[in-house]
Design a protein around this motif. Structure first.
Motif, PDB file in Angstrom:
ATOM      1  N   ARG A 101      11.710  15.955   8.465  1.00 28.64           N
ATOM      2  CA  ARG A 101      12.482  17.174   8.250  1.00 28.64           C
ATOM      3  C   ARG A 101      13.890  16.819   7.783  1.00 28.64           C
ATOM      4  N   GLU A 102      14.416  17.612   6.865  1.00 30.43           N
ATOM      5  CA  GLU A 102      15.785  17.412   6.404  1.00 30.43           C
ATOM      6  C   GLU A 102      16.315  18.706   5.801  1.00 30.43           C
ATOM      7  N   THR A 103      17.623  18.764   5.652  1.00 24.03           N
ATOM      8  CA  THR A 103      18.273  19.923   5.049  1.00 24.03           C
ATOM      9  C   THR A 103      18.237  19.789   3.525  1.00 24.03           C
ATOM     10  N   VAL A 104      17.920  20.873   2.849  1.00 19.38           N
ATOM     11  CA  VAL A 104      17.928  20.892   1.392  1.00 19.38           C
ATOM     12  C   VAL A 104      18.802  22.034   0.906  1.00 19.38           C
ATOM     13  N   LEU A 105      19.303  21.889  -0.316  1.00 20.74           N
ATOM     14  CA  LEU A 105      20.131  22.898  -0.959  1.00 20.74           C
ATOM     15  C   LEU A 105      19.297  23.628  -2.005  1.00 20.74           C
ATOM     16  N   LEU A 106      19.165  24.946  -1.848  1.00 22.51           N
ATOM     17  CA  LEU A 106      18.395  25.733  -2.812  1.00 22.51           C
ATOM     18  C   LEU A 106      19.161  25.867  -4.116  1.00 22.51           C
ATOM     19  N   GLU A 107      18.450  25.613  -5.232  1.00 27.08           N
ATOM     20  CA  GLU A 107      19.085  25.784  -6.546  1.00 27.08           C
ATOM     21  C   GLU A 107      18.571  27.023  -7.261  1.00 27.08           C
ATOM     22  N   ARG A 108      17.261  27.123  -7.447  1.00 30.38           N
ATOM     23  CA  ARG A 108      16.704  28.277  -8.161  1.00 30.38           C
ATOM     24  C   ARG A 108      15.208  28.339  -7.934  1.00 30.38           C
ATOM     25  N   ARG A 109      14.633  29.471  -8.281  1.00 30.15           N
ATOM     26  CA  ARG A 109      13.186  29.625  -8.209  1.00 30.15           C
ATOM     27  C   ARG A 109      12.533  28.856  -9.363  1.00 30.15           C
ATOM     28  N   ALA A 110      11.399  28.248  -9.108  1.00 27.68           N
ATOM     29  CA  ALA A 110      10.655  27.561 -10.163  1.00 27.68           C
ATOM     30  C   ALA A 110      10.135  28.585 -11.165  1.00 27.68           C
ATOM     31  N   LEU A 111      10.256  28.278 -12.446  1.00 30.67           N
ATOM     32  CA  LEU A 111       9.904  29.252 -13.477  1.00 30.67           C
ATOM     33  C   LEU A 111       8.410  29.504 -13.564  1.00 30.67           C
ATOM     34  N   ARG A 112       7.587  28.464 -13.398  1.00 29.46           N
ATOM     35  CA  ARG A 112       6.151  28.606 -13.629  1.00 29.46           C
ATOM     36  C   ARG A 112       5.326  28.419 -12.358  1.00 29.46           C
ATOM     37  N   ALA A 113       5.966  28.539 -11.217  1.00 31.73           N
ATOM     38  CA  ALA A 113       5.247  28.358  -9.951  1.00 31.73           C
ATOM     39  C   ALA A 113       5.692  29.441  -8.974  1.00 31.73           C
ATOM     40  N   PRO A 114       4.999  30.564  -8.938  1.00 31.46           N
ATOM     41  CA  PRO A 114       5.380  31.657  -8.042  1.00 31.46           C
ATOM     42  C   PRO A 114       5.454  31.183  -6.588  1.00 31.46           C
ATOM     43  N   GLY A 115       6.493  31.607  -5.895  1.00 29.16           N
ATOM     44  CA  GLY A 115       6.655  31.268  -4.485  1.00 29.16           C
ATOM     45  C   GLY A 115       7.284  29.913  -4.236  1.00 29.16           C
ATOM     46  N   VAL A 116       7.658  29.184  -5.317  1.00 34.67           N
ATOM     47  CA  VAL A 116       8.244  27.846  -5.163  1.00 34.67           C
ATOM     48  C   VAL A 116       9.714  27.881  -5.568  1.00 34.67           C
ATOM     49  N   TRP A 117      10.541  27.276  -4.729  1.00 29.42           N
ATOM     50  CA  TRP A 117      11.951  27.090  -5.046  1.00 29.42           C
ATOM     51  C   TRP A 117      12.194  25.636  -5.420  1.00 29.42           C
ATOM     52  N   LEU A 118      13.152  25.422  -6.309  1.00 30.55           N
ATOM     53  CA  LEU A 118      13.618  24.077  -6.613  1.00 30.55           C
ATOM     54  C   LEU A 118      14.863  23.809  -5.780  1.00 30.55           C
ATOM     55  N   ALA A 119      14.810  22.735  -4.998  1.00 30.90           N
ATOM     56  CA  ALA A 119      15.899  22.390  -4.099  1.00 30.90           C
ATOM     57  C   ALA A 119      16.142  20.890  -4.178  1.00 30.90           C
ATOM     58  N   ARG A 120      17.211  20.439  -3.521  1.00 31.95           N
ATOM     59  CA  ARG A 120      17.506  19.012  -3.445  1.00 31.95           C
ATOM     60  C   ARG A 120      17.975  18.658  -2.051  1.00 31.95           C
ATOM     61  N   SER A 121      17.655  17.446  -1.626  1.00 31.85           N
ATOM     62  CA  SER A 121      18.141  16.928  -0.348  1.00 31.85           C
ATOM     63  C   SER A 121      19.397  16.095  -0.599  1.00 31.85           C
ATOM     64  N   THR A 122      19.996  15.580   0.472  1.00 32.53           N
ATOM     65  CA  THR A 122      21.163  14.714   0.299  1.00 32.53           C
ATOM     66  C   THR A 122      20.788  13.440  -0.455  1.00 32.53           C
ATOM     67  N   GLY A 123      19.510  13.098  -0.478  1.00 33.51           N
ATOM     68  CA  GLY A 123      19.054  11.902  -1.178  1.00 33.51           C
ATOM     69  C   GLY A 123      18.682  12.148  -2.620  1.00 33.51           C
TER      70      GLY A 123
END
Length: 454
Positions: A384-406
């Motif tokens: 488990r880790e904290t991620v930063l939400l950036e935006r919704r994935a364009l071609r994958a409903p229900g998926v967000w694009l995020a990034r972790s500290t790594g």
């Protein structure tokens, strides 16, 4: 009559993007409208990169495309800025006579004058100095053009290293650091404007403050930024392996908002090649550095780049590099092929590797790194880790694009996140659990924990 709108094409590194944002801010300060894209612009500004051959080819193609838009009436003017005119000056201007203005690194403010000249139908402008010596302070009108809840903060300009293969010092001049207070003020403005991650950039962030006499240093800067209010991340990019000292590592370890992430271009592993590259100071540190960094900062993510095909590199040197990649187990690694740059010592060296052999060596390094990534991926499932939400994935409903500290923006892949709370927005911090990997992307699910406070 509607005012002319200016659109940007920004090429190259994040440091170049900061220059683009600075020019955009200057234009807004002068009442010039910014277009949402170059395709909808009356004037196209191409901010170029001239670091290596591939970058120059990309820059020339972008300039040619903008000139074609002008010839066919899809825009009224073309401005070319950045490293290409700074490095080649009149030579590049003769190559593209359709360009209305050339703006060098020390004359970024001339972009507003250039736009006015185009609007009035005046003669072309050539605003390029012989050497780059200025240090710009971003103005309050600077827009954030990253497209996500993060920003780049350029803490210094230029470079004092004399790597044999690199033309950056000749293009951007000697290293010059901004004042701590100036950087802190800019960071506060960016956070007020919605940024949730500050990426500190320069040619060598670990050299920050060494040229100043006011006590500025990277540890001190990190401490000041860490005290700014709100929840956000601070990330260091572009550090030199010879300058990762104990004071800096301790400062990263005690700062609550500084990501345990280090971007350290090693360039190679073999001492002979490092010395030939002019990086002898790093040669004695490279081998043991990953282990030392992980001991000082448990859980740190390490990114590096390596250069293959340097003149004199043998198969034995490559085997040494491959073993190093397997042993060091970098979280992220990029491999590049040597480019003989005009005016650099390495361009005059004999023993150059053929393009086919250099590409084979690059592919071998990336294959070794791919195996490392797969091993590390299996170890991370369930974490488990904290991620930063950036935006919704364009071609994958229900998926967000995020990034972790790594995961740094643009270079380290995504965390593809499912089961995100319905009220989530870009810039939110979410707790996620890794469930697998796809290539270099992490597959994760949002945990049932309460959404982190903004």
């Amino acid at each position: 009559m509607n005012p002319l709108r200016v659109g940007f094409v920004s090429l190259g590194c994040a440091k170049n993007l900061v220059d683009t944002e600075h020019m955009a801010g200057l234009l807004r300060c002068h009442g010039v409208a910014l277009a949402p894209s170059p395709e909808k612009a009356d004037i196209v500004v191409v901010n170029t990169c001239a670091f290596i051959a591939d970058a120059r080819a990309e820059s020339r193609a972008a300039v040619a495309d903008a000139c074609e838009r002008k010839r066919t009436g899809r825009c009224r003017g073309v401005i070319v800025a950045g490293c290409l005119p700074q490095r080649y000056r009149r030579r590049i201007a003769a190559e593209f006579p359709e360009v209305d203005a050339w703006v060098g690194l020390d004359r970024l403010e001339a972009v507003a004058e250039a736009a006015g000249r185009i609007a009035r139908g005046q003669r072309p402008l050539f605003a390029v100095t012989a050497r780059a010596t200025r240090l710009y302070e971003p103005d309050p009108w600077r827009p954030r053009l990253t497209g996500g809840p993060y920003a780049y903060v350029k803490i210094a300009e230029g470079c004092n290293h004399r790597c044999a293969f690199c033309a950056i010092p000749a293009i951007r001049g000697s290293y010059r650091s901004r004042a701590v207070e100036s950087i802190v003020r800019e960071a506060a403005r960016l956070l007020e404007g919605g940024a949730r991650e500050l990426n500190l950039v320069s040619q060598d962030t670990t050299a920050y403050g060494l040229d100043r006499s006011d006590g500025a240093s990277l540890p001190r800067l990190l401490s000041r930024l860490d005290r700014l209010g709100g929840q956000f991340w601070i990330r260091l990019l572009y550090g030199h392996p010879a300058r990762l000292n104990e004071e800096l590592l301790e400062a990263i370890g005690v700062a609550g908002k500084v990501c345990r992430y280090l971007d350290v271009p090693m360039q190679h592993s073999h001492p002979d090649i490092l010395r030939a590259m002019g990086r002898g100071g790093a040669a004695i540190r490279v081998e043991a550095l990953p282990e030392r960094l992980r001991a000082a900062l448990p859980g740190v993510a390490l990114r590096t780049t390596v250069l293959v095909g340097f003149p004199g590199e043998t198969e034995s040197h490559v085997r040494h590099l491959l073993e190093y990649v397997r042993h060091a187990r970098f979280d992220h690694l990029g491999a590049f092929i040597f480019s003989p740059e005009e005016g650099t010592p390495a361009a005059r060296l004999s023993g150059r590797v053929s393009p086919a052999e250099a590409e084979a060596r690059r592919a071998a390094v990336m294959l070794a790194q791919r195996e490392v990534v797969r091993e590390k991926a299996r170890e991370r499932v369930g974490v488990r880790e904290t991620v930063l939400l950036e935006r919704r994935a364009l071609r994958a409903p229900g998926v967000w694009l995020a990034r972790s500290t790594g995961q740094a923006p643009e270079v380290d892949g995504w965390t593809r996140l499912r089961a995100v709370p319905s009220g989530a927005r870009p810039g939110d911090f979410i707790t996620a659990r890794c469930v697998g990997f796809r290539g270099y992307d992490v597959l994760a699910e949002a945990c049932s924990d309460k959404q982190a406070n903004r």
